[in-house]
Design an enzyme around this catalytic site. Sequence first.
Site, PDB file in Angstrom:
ATOM      1  N   ASP A 107       0.420  -8.038   1.286  1.00  0.00           N
ATOM      2  CA  ASP A 107       1.633  -8.766   0.921  1.00  0.00           C
ATOM      3  C   ASP A 107       1.457 -10.253   1.237  1.00  0.00           C
ATOM      4  O   ASP A 107       0.556 -10.883   0.721  1.00  0.00           O
ATOM      5  CB  ASP A 107       2.827  -8.121   1.649  1.00  0.00           C
ATOM      6  CG  ASP A 107       4.169  -8.613   1.183  1.00  0.00           C
ATOM      7  OD1 ASP A 107       4.680  -8.069   0.178  1.00  0.00           O
ATOM      8  OD2 ASP A 107       4.718  -9.537   1.806  1.00  0.00           O
ATOM      9  N   HIS A 272       4.509   0.681  -0.825  1.00  0.00           N
ATOM     10  CA  HIS A 272       4.066  -0.696  -0.574  1.00  0.00           C
ATOM     11  C   HIS A 272       3.456  -0.847   0.812  1.00  0.00           C
ATOM     12  O   HIS A 272       2.475  -1.570   0.988  1.00  0.00           O
ATOM     13  CB  HIS A 272       5.255  -1.638  -0.734  1.00  0.00           C
ATOM     14  CG  HIS A 272       4.953  -3.072  -0.452  1.00  0.00           C
ATOM     15  ND1 HIS A 272       4.101  -3.836  -1.231  1.00  0.00           N
ATOM     16  CD2 HIS A 272       5.385  -3.906   0.544  1.00  0.00           C
ATOM     17  CE1 HIS A 272       4.035  -5.065  -0.751  1.00  0.00           C
ATOM     18  NE2 HIS A 272       4.798  -5.131   0.327  1.00  0.00           N
TER      19      HIS A 272
END
Length: 292
Positions: A107, A272
């Site tokens: 991320d 994620h």
Amino acid sequence: MSLSIPGFAHHRIAVDEGVSLTAAVGGEGSPIVLLHGFPQTRLMWRHVAADLAADHTVIVPDLRGYGASDKPAEDGPDTYAKRTMAADIVNLAERLGHRRFALAGHDRGALVAVRAGLDHPEAVSHLAILDVLPTLDMWEVLHGADAAVAFHLYLMAQPPGLPERMIAASADEFFGFFLDAWTKDPAAIPGPVRAEYLRASREAVDSIVADYRASAGVDIEHDRASRADGDLLRMPVTVVQQDWGAALGYDAAAVWRAWAPDLDHRLTDAGHFMAEEDPAMVARMLRELLAR
């Protein structure tokens, strides 16, 4: 449960004028640095770091502006530019005795890792990216109603003041939304870990917003310049992503191949937060990358 990585020591290391990072360091062997994402801290790597420490020196910092690292006030676009944050990581590794190291980022940390690979190819031997696109490409694929999935990018791109006040007014709800919405296996982020992420994020609203604001400004400028200059990630690169390309209508592997000619691109069914949801897969991927 312990909110630390067992067997790891913690260090405070100066990386820039007036800025020190907190990093967990453990294991022995060739070095690898692991960079966390949003809205997390170095704790997100707890499982993977412990695994890799069996045969690597593993360095797990909190990024500038996050967790227990310093959070300098945003006094211009460069304070939280990924170029600045990447230099932090190169300086951190060097001060721990490592001029060359493997680098993995998730991320926000992955955006820092990409910039480190472009700006410091002599330092980064291998590069792993978890669930992002390069900054410039990220903005290019967001359009129409489908871009609503990235509403936070647009909120935090606004000039200083309003986004910080809005987020601070409901910080736990704001940051908690992403921990819930982006996780396929809620048990992967147990209550004490979730509470630590919320506490750390609540105490870093201004610097987190500044990090995102940089990605809507100076980071795009740096990526455009790198693209115009033909800069590439020439080290072995592995990218692991959810299938966002199918959802948003782009070819993720092609996007990455334009930056990384030595590319291993993989899709995963994990959520994620894959380093917590499927740490065995992530550790295995990293070992396979390091063997290239």
